[in-house]
Design a protein around this motif. Structure first.
Motif, PDB file in Angstrom:
ATOM      1  N   HIS A 153      -9.640   8.877   2.197  1.00  0.00           N
ATOM      2  CA  HIS A 153      -9.808   8.061   3.400  1.00  0.00           C
ATOM      3  C   HIS A 153      -8.571   7.202   3.693  1.00  0.00           C
ATOM      4  CE1 HIS A 153     -13.890   9.281   3.715  1.00  0.00           C
ATOM      5  NE2 HIS A 153     -14.357   8.515   2.742  1.00  0.00           N
ATOM      6  N   TYR A 154      -7.710   7.028   2.685  1.00  0.00           N
ATOM      7  CA  TYR A 154      -6.657   6.026   2.808  1.00  0.00           C
ATOM      8  C   TYR A 154      -5.241   6.541   2.542  1.00  0.00           C
ATOM      9  CZ  TYR A 154     -10.977   3.445   2.240  1.00  0.00           C
ATOM     10  OH  TYR A 154     -12.270   3.004   2.377  1.00  0.00           O
ATOM     11  N   ILE A 155      -5.103   7.730   1.978  1.00  0.00           N
ATOM     12  CA  ILE A 155      -3.791   8.238   1.582  1.00  0.00           C
ATOM     13  C   ILE A 155      -3.433   9.469   2.405  1.00  0.00           C
ATOM     14  CG2 ILE A 155      -2.363   9.024  -0.347  1.00  0.00           C
ATOM     15  CD1 ILE A 155      -3.425   6.170  -0.685  1.00  0.00           C
ATOM     16  N   THR A 156      -2.222   9.495   2.947  1.00  0.00           N
ATOM     17  CA  THR A 156      -1.734  10.655   3.695  1.00  0.00           C
ATOM     18  C   THR A 156      -0.370  11.060   3.132  1.00  0.00           C
ATOM     19  OG1 THR A 156      -0.459   9.439   5.354  1.00  0.00           O
ATOM     20  CG2 THR A 156      -2.827   9.709   5.768  1.00  0.00           C
ATOM     21  N   PRO A 157       0.069  12.296   3.411  1.00  0.00           N
ATOM     22  CA  PRO A 157       1.399  12.725   2.930  1.00  0.00           C
ATOM     23  C   PRO A 157       2.533  11.894   3.540  1.00  0.00           C
ATOM     24  CG  PRO A 157       0.079  14.634   3.546  1.00  0.00           C
ATOM     25  CD  PRO A 157      -0.664  13.430   4.020  1.00  0.00           C
ATOM     26  N   GLU A 158       2.324  11.376   4.763  1.00  0.00           N
ATOM     27  CA  GLU A 158       3.380  10.642   5.453  1.00  0.00           C
ATOM     28  C   GLU A 158       3.464   9.180   5.040  1.00  0.00           C
ATOM     29  OE1 GLU A 158       0.795  12.076   7.202  1.00  0.00           O
ATOM     30  OE2 GLU A 158       1.789  14.034   7.402  1.00  0.00           O
ATOM     31  N   ALA A 200      -2.107  -1.988   8.420  1.00  0.00           N
ATOM     32  CA  ALA A 200      -2.019  -0.764   7.618  1.00  0.00           C
ATOM     33  C   ALA A 200      -3.139   0.210   7.953  1.00  0.00           C
ATOM     34  CB  ALA A 200      -2.057  -1.126   6.129  1.00  0.00           C
ATOM     35  N   PHE A 201      -4.342  -0.299   8.273  1.00  0.00           N
ATOM     36  CA  PHE A 201      -5.484   0.595   8.513  1.00  0.00           C
ATOM     37  C   PHE A 201      -5.273   1.510   9.714  1.00  0.00           C
ATOM     38  CE2 PHE A 201      -6.873  -3.360  10.763  1.00  0.00           C
ATOM     39  CZ  PHE A 201      -7.008  -2.835  12.049  1.00  0.00           C
ATOM     40  N   MET A 202      -4.326   1.158  10.591  1.00  0.00           N
ATOM     41  CA  MET A 202      -4.061   1.993  11.762  1.00  0.00           C
ATOM     42  C   MET A 202      -3.464   3.348  11.386  1.00  0.00           C
ATOM     43  SD  MET A 202      -2.428  -0.791  14.380  1.00  0.00           S
ATOM     44  CE  MET A 202      -3.392  -2.152  15.043  1.00  0.00           C
ATOM     45  N   LYS A 203      -2.935   3.453  10.168  1.00  0.00           N
ATOM     46  CA  LYS A 203      -2.309   4.708   9.728  1.00  0.00           C
ATOM     47  C   LYS A 203      -3.174   5.474   8.724  1.00  0.00           C
ATOM     48  CE  LYS A 203       2.326   2.840  10.464  1.00  0.00           C
ATOM     49  NZ  LYS A 203       3.617   2.438   9.845  1.00  0.00           N
ATOM     50  N   TRP A 204      -4.382   4.967   8.491  1.00  0.00           N
ATOM     51  CA  TRP A 204      -5.268   5.656   7.558  1.00  0.00           C
ATOM     52  C   TRP A 204      -5.942   6.857   8.224  1.00  0.00           C
ATOM     53  CZ3 TRP A 204      -8.271   0.927   5.156  1.00  0.00           C
ATOM     54  CH2 TRP A 204      -7.402   0.229   4.308  1.00  0.00           C
ATOM     55  N   PRO A 205      -6.294   7.873   7.442  1.00  0.00           N
ATOM     56  CA  PRO A 205      -6.995   9.037   8.009  1.00  0.00           C
ATOM     57  C   PRO A 205      -8.318   8.689   8.685  1.00  0.00           C
ATOM     58  CG  PRO A 205      -6.141   9.566   5.824  1.00  0.00           C
ATOM     59  CD  PRO A 205      -5.930   8.098   6.019  1.00  0.00           C
ATOM     60  N   ASN A 206      -8.966   7.600   8.231  1.00  0.00           N
ATOM     61  CA  ASN A 206     -10.264   7.254   8.811  1.00  0.00           C
ATOM     62  C   ASN A 206     -10.152   6.242   9.953  1.00  0.00           C
ATOM     63  OD1 ASN A 206      -9.622   4.926   7.406  1.00  0.00           O
ATOM     64  ND2 ASN A 206     -11.619   4.702   6.421  1.00  0.00           N
ATOM     65  N   PHE A 207      -8.924   6.026  10.472  1.00  0.00           N
ATOM     66  CA  PHE A 207      -8.748   5.066  11.562  1.00  0.00           C
ATOM     67  C   PHE A 207      -9.441   5.549  12.827  1.00  0.00           C
ATOM     68  CE2 PHE A 207      -5.892   3.495  15.120  1.00  0.00           C
ATOM     69  CZ  PHE A 207      -6.461   2.225  15.150  1.00  0.00           C
ATOM     70  N   TYR A 216       7.667  -1.721  -1.727  1.00  0.00           N
ATOM     71  CA  TYR A 216       7.219  -2.866  -0.940  1.00  0.00           C
ATOM     72  C   TYR A 216       5.757  -2.705  -0.528  1.00  0.00           C
ATOM     73  CZ  TYR A 216      12.265  -3.238  -0.676  1.00  0.00           C
ATOM     74  OH  TYR A 216      13.596  -3.305  -0.995  1.00  0.00           O
ATOM     75  N   GLU A 217       4.984  -3.765  -0.767  1.00  0.00           N
ATOM     76  CA  GLU A 217       3.562  -3.721  -0.434  1.00  0.00           C
ATOM     77  C   GLU A 217       3.313  -3.706   1.066  1.00  0.00           C
ATOM     78  OE1 GLU A 217       0.709  -6.089  -2.560  1.00  0.00           O
ATOM     79  OE2 GLU A 217       2.143  -6.481  -4.150  1.00  0.00           O
ATOM     80  N   ASP A 218       4.255  -4.234   1.834  1.00  0.00           N
ATOM     81  CA  ASP A 218       4.067  -4.307   3.283  1.00  0.00           C
ATOM     82  C   ASP A 218       4.341  -2.982   3.978  1.00  0.00           C
ATOM     83  OD1 ASP A 218       3.500  -6.903   2.841  1.00  0.00           O
ATOM     84  OD2 ASP A 218       5.271  -7.732   3.808  1.00  0.00           O
ATOM     85  N   GLU A 219       4.900  -2.035   3.258  1.00  0.00           N
ATOM     86  CA  GLU A 219       5.270  -0.751   3.856  1.00  0.00           C
ATOM     87  C   GLU A 219       4.233   0.299   3.450  1.00  0.00           C
ATOM     88  OE1 GLU A 219       8.893   2.535   3.501  1.00  0.00           O
ATOM     89  OE2 GLU A 219       9.203   0.492   2.824  1.00  0.00           O
ATOM     90  N   GLY A 220       3.547   0.887   4.423  1.00  0.00           N
ATOM     91  CA  GLY A 220       2.536   1.893   4.086  1.00  0.00           C
ATOM     92  C   GLY A 220       1.251   1.255   3.612  1.00  0.00           C
ATOM     93  N   THR A 221       0.675   1.824   2.547  1.00  0.00           N
ATOM     94  CA  THR A 221      -0.585   1.321   1.991  1.00  0.00           C
ATOM     95  C   THR A 221      -0.345   0.834   0.572  1.00  0.00           C
ATOM     96  OG1 THR A 221      -2.020   2.752   3.310  1.00  0.00           O
ATOM     97  CG2 THR A 221      -2.904   1.974   1.227  1.00  0.00           C
TER      98      THR A 221
END
Length: 364
Positions: free
Chosen positions: A81-86, A218-225, A127-132
């Motif tokens: 739900h939260y991890i993508t290749p990108e 960050a949630f805007m880039k999750w698969p479940n967004f 960096y925690e602010d970049e990605g998830t």
């Protein structure tokens, strides 16, 4: 989902009260507030919380005393739900009173579990602010794994385009205003406004403008967004914006600070609600007002010089307002008492690495 609003120690109750206004009942824990909800509640919390630092999604909690057990149990978390290749990820672990105490090894094993579930090698970042970001917390052999839904810390509203020395974080400024009880009924004044954070946060509160409406999460880039749900949540929020019908004033002796404050107010969209002037303790004609401020102290000034500033603050408040509520920061009772006013400490927290008290004095 189990959710956790991270809040700076000392202002957890403010965050809990904010969640309550959103219709979300939370449980206060050290460092934040635990609550439950679905995607709508997750989106609303990120959009609306003024005092929180971030909103975490609790993925799983389990006991683990060896690394094989950690990998096996972490593999049961709903990573897809939260991890993508990108999307790059950052795994950060802490451990207290646990058999698994080597944080780097814990991070490596969790990353291995993620790879096993999603079926690809995730990108990583420092960096925690970049990605998830994935937060792994061990305490007494209990492992709690969370993902950071906010991305960059929530105090980064997106309006700070100009800064001054020792700026107050937006979430702490908002917490001060919320703790004062001011909601736009009478004038609000900040005689040490710096880059304008307290008046800007006050205007956002009085206008009922959600603090997160100008930033990304960050949630805007999750698969479940759910983009349509997010737009619905934003539209609902912005439909409640209202005018501010009382003066919100910021004063500072530094003209560069006033210029920065004006730029930040424009970026926040509240320039029509706030006024900044390059003045020091001006004469005002308000029968009643809230004064919320962060006077200079600590490394910026010696105690003798700071005490003069606090004494002048107290004299100015007494001379200019028949009825008032003053909330201000001071690193100790001795300095707070230099105002000459009957002060009480509301709470304390860390500001710029210095533990400060939030003090209140009121009359009328």
């Amino acid at each position: 989902m189990k959710l956790f609003a991270v809040s700076q120690p000392g202002i957890e109750q403010v965050t809990a009260d904010e969640l309550q206004t959103l219709g979300l009942n939370g449980t206060i824990l050290p460092g934040g507030v635990e609550f439950e909800g679905g995607l709508r509640e997750l989106y609303r919390a990120n959009l609306w919380l003024r005092s929180a630092s971030r909103v975490l999604v609790r993925l799983c909690t389990f006991r683990a005393k060896h690394f094989a057990e950690l990998v096996r149990k972490a593999s049961k978390c709903p990573w897809s739900h939260y991890i993508t290749p990108e999307l790059p990820i950052k795994v950060r672990a802490t451990s207290r009173r646990s058999k698994l105490y080597h944080t780097k090894a814990i991070e490596e094993r969790v990353l291995r579990a993620i790879k096993e579930v999603v079926g690809f090698e995730p990108k990583t970042t420092d960096y925690e602010d970049e990605g998830t970001s994935v937060i792994v917390r061990f305490e007494n052999d209990i492992c709690t794994i969370s993902v950071n839904s906010s991305g960059a810390l929530l105090h980064r509203r997106g309006y700070r385009v100009a800064e001054t020395e020792a700026p107050l974080r937006e979430n702490l400024a908002a917490a001060m205003v919320l703790l004062s009880g001011w909601r736009g009924e009478v004038p609000l004044v900040d005689p040490f406004c710096g880059s304008g954070t307290i008046p800007i946060e006050a205007a956002l509160i009085a206008a009922n403008i959600p603090p997160g409406f100008k930033r990304e999460f960050a949630f805007m880039k999750w698969p479940n967004f759910d983009s349509s749900l997010w737009e619905e949540v934003k539209s609902e929020a912005l439909s409640g914006v209202r005018p501010v019908n009382v003066p919100v004033l910021g004063f500072d002796i530094d003209p560069d600070a006033v210029s920065a404050a004006e730029k930040n107010a424009r970026a926040a969209g509240v320039e029509r609600f706030v006024t900044f002037k390059n003045l020091s303790f001006p004469e005002l004609n308000f029968s009643e007002a809230f004064i919320v401020t962060n006077p200079p102290y600590g490394v910026r000034l010696t105690f003798v010089r700071a005490s003069q500033v606090y004494r002048r603050l107290g004299e100015w408040v007494e001379a200019n307002f028949k009825r008032y509520k003053l909330l201000f920061l001071a690193p100790g009772r001795r300095l707070a008492r230099e105002t000459g006013l009957p002060v009480e400490q509301v709470t304390h927290f860390s500001n710029g690495g210095i533990t400060v008290g939030l003090w209140v004095a009121e009359k009328g």
